[in-house]
Design a protein around this motif. Structure first.
Motif, PDB file in Angstrom:
ATOM      1  N   LYS A 117       0.796  -1.062   0.139  1.00 19.51           N
ATOM      2  CA  LYS A 117      -0.237   0.006  -0.005  1.00 19.51           C
ATOM      3  C   LYS A 117       0.792   1.243  -0.034  1.00 19.51           C
ATOM      4  CE  LYS A 117      -3.489   2.477   2.737  1.00 19.51           C
ATOM      5  NZ  LYS A 117      -4.396   2.604   3.908  1.00 19.51           N
ATOM      6  N   LYS A 118       0.768   2.181  -1.057  1.00 18.04           N
ATOM      7  CA  LYS A 118       1.395   3.348  -1.149  1.00 18.04           C
ATOM      8  C   LYS A 118       0.631   4.761  -0.438  1.00 18.04           C
ATOM      9  CE  LYS A 118       4.022   2.160  -5.207  1.00 18.04           C
ATOM     10  NZ  LYS A 118       4.537   2.792  -6.738  1.00 18.04           N
ATOM     11  N   THR A 119       1.278   5.137   0.390  1.00 18.89           N
ATOM     12  CA  THR A 119       0.783   6.323   0.896  1.00 18.89           C
ATOM     13  C   THR A 119       1.565   7.602   0.904  1.00 18.89           C
ATOM     14  OG1 THR A 119      -0.002   4.927   2.736  1.00 18.89           O
ATOM     15  CG2 THR A 119       0.065   7.510   3.160  1.00 18.89           C
ATOM     16  N   ALA A 120       0.960   8.945   0.196  1.00 21.22           N
ATOM     17  CA  ALA A 120       1.652   9.919   0.011  1.00 21.22           C
ATOM     18  C   ALA A 120       2.001  10.530   1.226  1.00 21.22           C
ATOM     19  CB  ALA A 120       0.782  10.849  -0.878  1.00 21.22           C
ATOM     20  N   THR A 121       3.316  11.166   1.584  1.00 21.26           N
ATOM     21  CA  THR A 121       3.571  11.840   2.659  1.00 21.26           C
ATOM     22  C   THR A 121       4.719  12.819   2.382  1.00 21.26           C
ATOM     23  OG1 THR A 121       4.733  11.383   4.881  1.00 21.26           O
ATOM     24  CG2 THR A 121       5.759  10.206   2.940  1.00 21.26           C
ATOM     25  N   SER A 122       4.800  14.009   3.105  1.00 25.08           N
ATOM     26  CA  SER A 122       5.492  15.120   2.976  1.00 25.08           C
ATOM     27  C   SER A 122       5.826  15.764   4.216  1.00 25.08           C
ATOM     28  CB  SER A 122       4.866  16.167   2.051  1.00 25.08           C
ATOM     29  OG  SER A 122       3.755  16.584   2.428  1.00 25.08           O
ATOM     30  N   THR A 123       7.015  16.675   4.446  1.00 23.34           N
ATOM     31  CA  THR A 123       7.116  17.378   5.327  1.00 23.34           C
ATOM     32  C   THR A 123       8.135  18.627   4.883  1.00 23.34           C
ATOM     33  OG1 THR A 123       8.528  17.429   7.499  1.00 23.34           O
ATOM     34  CG2 THR A 123       9.306  16.175   5.921  1.00 23.34           C
ATOM     35  N   ASP A 124       7.672  19.717   5.624  1.00 30.70           N
ATOM     36  CA  ASP A 124       8.365  20.979   5.241  1.00 30.70           C
ATOM     37  C   ASP A 124       9.295  21.593   6.106  1.00 30.70           C
ATOM     38  OD1 ASP A 124       6.584  20.814   3.011  1.00 30.70           O
ATOM     39  OD2 ASP A 124       4.740  21.968   3.979  1.00 30.70           O
ATOM     40  N   ASP A 125      10.156  22.217   5.908  1.00 31.34           N
ATOM     41  CA  ASP A 125      10.946  23.025   6.784  1.00 31.34           C
ATOM     42  C   ASP A 125      11.828  22.076   7.615  1.00 31.34           C
ATOM     43  OD1 ASP A 125      10.758  25.559   5.582  1.00 31.34           O
ATOM     44  OD2 ASP A 125       8.852  25.901   6.581  1.00 31.34           O
ATOM     45  N   THR A 144      18.271  18.970  12.080  1.00 29.76           N
ATOM     46  CA  THR A 144      17.042  18.667  11.138  1.00 29.76           C
ATOM     47  C   THR A 144      16.022  18.004  12.060  1.00 29.76           C
ATOM     48  OG1 THR A 144      17.973  16.564  10.412  1.00 29.76           O
ATOM     49  CG2 THR A 144      18.291  18.450   9.118  1.00 29.76           C
ATOM     50  N   GLU A 145      14.649  18.154  11.826  1.00 26.52           N
ATOM     51  CA  GLU A 145      13.625  17.601  12.448  1.00 26.52           C
ATOM     52  C   GLU A 145      12.374  17.306  11.383  1.00 26.52           C
ATOM     53  OE1 GLU A 145      10.919  17.952  16.343  1.00 26.52           O
ATOM     54  OE2 GLU A 145      12.150  19.449  15.862  1.00 26.52           O
ATOM     55  N   LEU A 146      12.120  16.034  10.901  1.00 26.56           N
ATOM     56  CA  LEU A 146      11.044  15.724  10.321  1.00 26.56           C
ATOM     57  C   LEU A 146       9.659  15.539  11.150  1.00 26.56           C
ATOM     58  CD1 LEU A 146      13.751  14.699   8.849  1.00 26.56           C
ATOM     59  CD2 LEU A 146      11.897  12.935   7.984  1.00 26.56           C
ATOM     60  N   GLY A 147       8.701  16.248  10.422  1.00 24.97           N
ATOM     61  CA  GLY A 147       7.307  16.296  11.345  1.00 24.97           C
ATOM     62  C   GLY A 147       6.771  15.068  11.769  1.00 24.97           C
ATOM     63  N   ASN A 148       6.080  14.920  12.698  1.00 27.12           N
ATOM     64  CA  ASN A 148       5.331  13.834  13.346  1.00 27.12           C
ATOM     65  C   ASN A 148       4.154  13.066  12.329  1.00 27.12           C
ATOM     66  OD1 ASN A 148       6.591  14.299  15.755  1.00 27.12           O
ATOM     67  ND2 ASN A 148       5.088  15.516  16.830  1.00 27.12           N
ATOM     68  N   GLY A 199      14.895   7.849  10.216  1.00 31.89           N
ATOM     69  CA  GLY A 199      15.244   8.699  10.918  1.00 31.89           C
ATOM     70  C   GLY A 199      14.419  10.141  11.243  1.00 31.89           C
ATOM     71  N   ASN A 200      14.039  10.602  12.115  1.00 32.28           N
ATOM     72  CA  ASN A 200      13.221  11.800  12.364  1.00 32.28           C
ATOM     73  C   ASN A 200      13.896  13.108  12.956  1.00 32.28           C
ATOM     74  OD1 ASN A 200      13.389  10.654  15.139  1.00 32.28           O
ATOM     75  ND2 ASN A 200      12.100  12.349  15.615  1.00 32.28           N
ATOM     76  N   GLU A 201      15.147  12.898  13.244  1.00 35.89           N
ATOM     77  CA  GLU A 201      15.932  13.982  13.753  1.00 35.89           C
ATOM     78  C   GLU A 201      17.283  13.708  13.678  1.00 35.89           C
ATOM     79  OE1 GLU A 201      16.085  14.877  18.011  1.00 35.89           O
ATOM     80  OE2 GLU A 201      14.449  13.407  18.273  1.00 35.89           O
ATOM     81  N   ALA A 202      18.283  14.806  13.469  1.00 34.46           N
ATOM     82  CA  ALA A 202      19.705  14.714  13.692  1.00 34.46           C
ATOM     83  C   ALA A 202      20.209  16.012  13.798  1.00 34.46           C
ATOM     84  CB  ALA A 202      20.213  14.091  12.175  1.00 34.46           C
ATOM     85  N   ALA A 203      21.240  16.255  14.669  1.00 35.43           N
ATOM     86  CA  ALA A 203      21.769  17.472  15.268  1.00 35.43           C
ATOM     87  C   ALA A 203      23.263  17.230  15.423  1.00 35.43           C
ATOM     88  CB  ALA A 203      20.915  17.998  16.603  1.00 35.43           C
ATOM     89  N   VAL A 204      24.117  18.574  15.048  1.00 41.34           N
ATOM     90  CA  VAL A 204      25.250  18.408  15.219  1.00 41.34           C
ATOM     91  C   VAL A 204      25.626  20.013  15.797  1.00 41.34           C
ATOM     92  CG1 VAL A 204      28.009  18.623  14.705  1.00 41.34           C
ATOM     93  CG2 VAL A 204      26.125  16.592  13.768  1.00 41.34           C
ATOM     94  N   THR A 215      17.421  12.135   7.136  1.00 37.32           N
ATOM     95  CA  THR A 215      17.814  13.176   8.099  1.00 37.32           C
ATOM     96  C   THR A 215      18.854  13.966   7.758  1.00 37.32           C
ATOM     97  OG1 THR A 215      19.446  11.217   8.782  1.00 37.32           O
ATOM     98  CG2 THR A 215      17.177  11.581  10.125  1.00 37.32           C
ATOM     99  N   ILE A 216      19.591  13.897   6.768  1.00 38.43           N
ATOM    100  CA  ILE A 216      20.613  14.834   6.068  1.00 38.43           C
ATOM    101  C   ILE A 216      20.323  14.691   4.487  1.00 38.43           C
ATOM    102  CG2 ILE A 216      22.740  15.673   5.783  1.00 38.43           C
ATOM    103  CD1 ILE A 216      23.529  13.904   8.363  1.00 38.43           C
ATOM    104  N   PRO A 217      19.207  15.409   4.091  1.00 39.21           N
ATOM    105  CA  PRO A 217      18.830  15.517   2.731  1.00 39.21           C
ATOM    106  C   PRO A 217      19.977  16.257   1.894  1.00 39.21           C
ATOM    107  CG  PRO A 217      17.416  16.843   3.660  1.00 39.21           C
ATOM    108  CD  PRO A 217      18.309  16.415   4.795  1.00 39.21           C
ATOM    109  N   GLU A 218      21.162  15.838   1.823  1.00 40.91           N
ATOM    110  CA  GLU A 218      22.493  16.616   1.213  1.00 40.91           C
ATOM    111  C   GLU A 218      22.113  16.786  -0.225  1.00 40.91           C
ATOM    112  OE1 GLU A 218      24.750  18.308   1.709  1.00 40.91           O
ATOM    113  OE2 GLU A 218      26.483  17.677   0.719  1.00 40.91           O
ATOM    114  N   THR A 219      22.526  17.746  -0.938  1.00 40.13           N
ATOM    115  CA  THR A 219      22.458  17.954  -2.205  1.00 40.13           C
ATOM    116  C   THR A 219      23.467  19.032  -2.984  1.00 40.13           C
ATOM    117  OG1 THR A 219      20.969  18.312  -4.317  1.00 40.13           O
ATOM    118  CG2 THR A 219      20.592  19.493  -2.365  1.00 40.13           C
ATOM    119  N   ASP A 220      23.538  19.238  -4.223  1.00 32.86           N
ATOM    120  CA  ASP A 220      24.246  20.328  -4.653  1.00 32.86           C
ATOM    121  C   ASP A 220      23.787  21.753  -4.508  1.00 32.86           C
ATOM    122  OD1 ASP A 220      25.949  18.457  -5.587  1.00 32.86           O
ATOM    123  OD2 ASP A 220      25.476  18.834  -7.887  1.00 32.86           O
TER     124      ASP A 220
END
Length: 438
Positions: free
Chosen positions: A91-99, A133-137, A145-150, A360-365
């Protein structure tokens, strides 16, 4: 966490919040001064505008006369979103998180003192690594992973020596105070455990030493090159771990009672960096400056929790990062005796391939566009301000990742499904700075 944080808290109180958000490669921060921000940090290892120059190259201290102080801060507003689908039991469920990345203020303070015609000493209080970073509940990919911090802060005494009229050499000691945490939560009901149950969480702190070396060579009175190398710093974050995954190791594999928390540690390497810069004074008003930066992100291979109660190392996250490069070019225009205008553009390559990107670290150019200005209020006081907009490249993110031997990712998929989607974002920054010469 360790109880003895007196030095860390004193410095943090003096300089403001040290909760930082990475927007250079990995969890690296380029934002060491508003002066450099205005030119996208192009030419930093070759330009000695004020006392802040020492953090990017200690040899630049030898260009600073008398006693100087520079202080300021950079406000960072990242906008990073993740959209996709979570697939569980077909079963596919659409999901998103902002900021997912937090706003931050990055403070700094610099001091320089000319000892004699040959020697100049300095002190830098700043940071160049940090993120949160913190992904919404409501996001249904938190099993990976829902959070990461340094959070890091650096106390950096430096000294520079004018070896000849053309060659300057510098060195510095780095005392780094660091904290880190990473966690994952259930994205749905799991047996008797409700959605949002902590699957894995680890936090800790440490203090460690590093060093830096720099050199500057004046080809002539119009052209200059500079080089700086900063050593890696190895932190062992001493703290605690908790969560369902650790409990199951205790009960299922070791047949011993679970605990609410488990004392332990986690190694975290802040990578070595190098910078090669140039400064070219084209006319009395125009100058062009460039930088090539390298960061040894390949040292960030995996995160493991060393938990004695659970008989040693427990996988937290496999990272598989790679070395990255940053290219920058900027220009300075001396409008008149008091006003200096700056601009720059930079391209910052990602520290991860598409295959190894994580939630948790959506790293990109990233591509940087910067403008700034400096104004000489009096012969002793200069004010600087800058603005930067960073375009982050849209990039795919998928967990579990193909071909990655990760027990934690495999377990997360078996319990809650897999995620596949895309990360998008941008960042804008505003910096201010005041420099005073005694």
């Amino acid at each position: 966490m360790k109880n003895n944080k007196i030095l860390y808290l004193a410095v943090a109180t003096a300089l403001g919040s040290l909760s930082t958000t990475a927007h250079s490669a990995g969890f690296q921060l380029a934002e060491t001064s508003a002066t450099g921000l205005g030119r996208a940090f192009a030419g930093e290892a070759a330009m000695a505008d004020n006392a802040s120059a020492q953090f990017r190259n200690p040899a630049l201290l030898s260009y600073l006369a008398d006693t100087q102080v520079s202080a300021g801060g950079i406000y960072v507003n990242p906008n990073v979103d993740i959209d996709g689908t979570n697939t569980s039991n077909g079963k596919k469920t659409a999901t998103s998180t902002d900021d997912v990345a937090h706003d931050a203020v990055i403070p700094n303070f610099y001091f320089s003192h000319q000892i004699d015609d040959r020697l100049t000493a300095g002190l830098a209080l700043a940071t160049n690594f940090g993120m949160e970073t913190e992904l919404g509940n409501d996001f249904t990919g938190t099993q990976f992973g829902n959070e990461a911090a340094v959070t890091t802060f650096e106390i950096n005494p430096n000294i520079a020596w004018k070896a000849t009229e053309q060659l300057r050499l510098g060195a510095g000691i780095r005392y780094v105070l660091g904290e880190g945490s990473i966690g994952a939560k259930s994205s749905a009901q799991y047996g008797p455990y409700p959605k949002g149950t902590t699957l894995k969480y680890m936090e800790g702190d440490d203090r460690a030493w590093g060093w830096q070396l720099g050199a500057v060579y004046d080809l002539n009175d119009k052209h200059r090159v500079g080089f700086n190398y900063r050593s890696e710093v190895n932190l062992t974050l001493d703290g605690h771990a908790e969560g369902l995954s650790f409990n199951q190791v205790a009960e299922d594999k070791l047949t011993q009672p679970k605990k609410s928390t488990y004392g332990g540690s986690m190694d975290l390497t802040l990578p070595a960096t190098a910078e090669l810069s140039s400064l070219h004074q084209l006319t009395e008003q125009w100058a062009v400056h460039t930088s090539i930066n390298w960061t040894e992100w390949s040292s960030f291979d995996k995160l493991e929790a060393d938990i004695p109660y659970l008989n040693g190392a427990q996988e937290v996250k496999v990272e598989n990062w790679e070395d990255n490069y940053r290219l920058a070019i900027g220009t300075t225009y001396q409008w008149d005796q008091k006003l200096t205008l700056r601009s720059g553009v930079a391209y910052d390559t990602s520290a991860v391939s598409d295959k190894n990107r994580t939630l948790t670290i959506p790293e990109t150019d990233r591509t940087w566009l910067s403008v700034g200005a400096g104004y000489e209020v009096t012969p002793k006081l200069t004010l600087d301000a800058a603005f930067t907009y960073v375009f982050a490249k849209d990039a795919p993110v998928k967990e579990p990742r193909d071909g990655i031997n990760s027990e934690s990712e495999q377990n997360a998929e078996a319990r809650f499904g897999k995620f596949e989607g895309e990360t998008t974002g941008n960042v804008w920054l505003v910096g201010v700075q005041a420099s005073y010469r005694f």
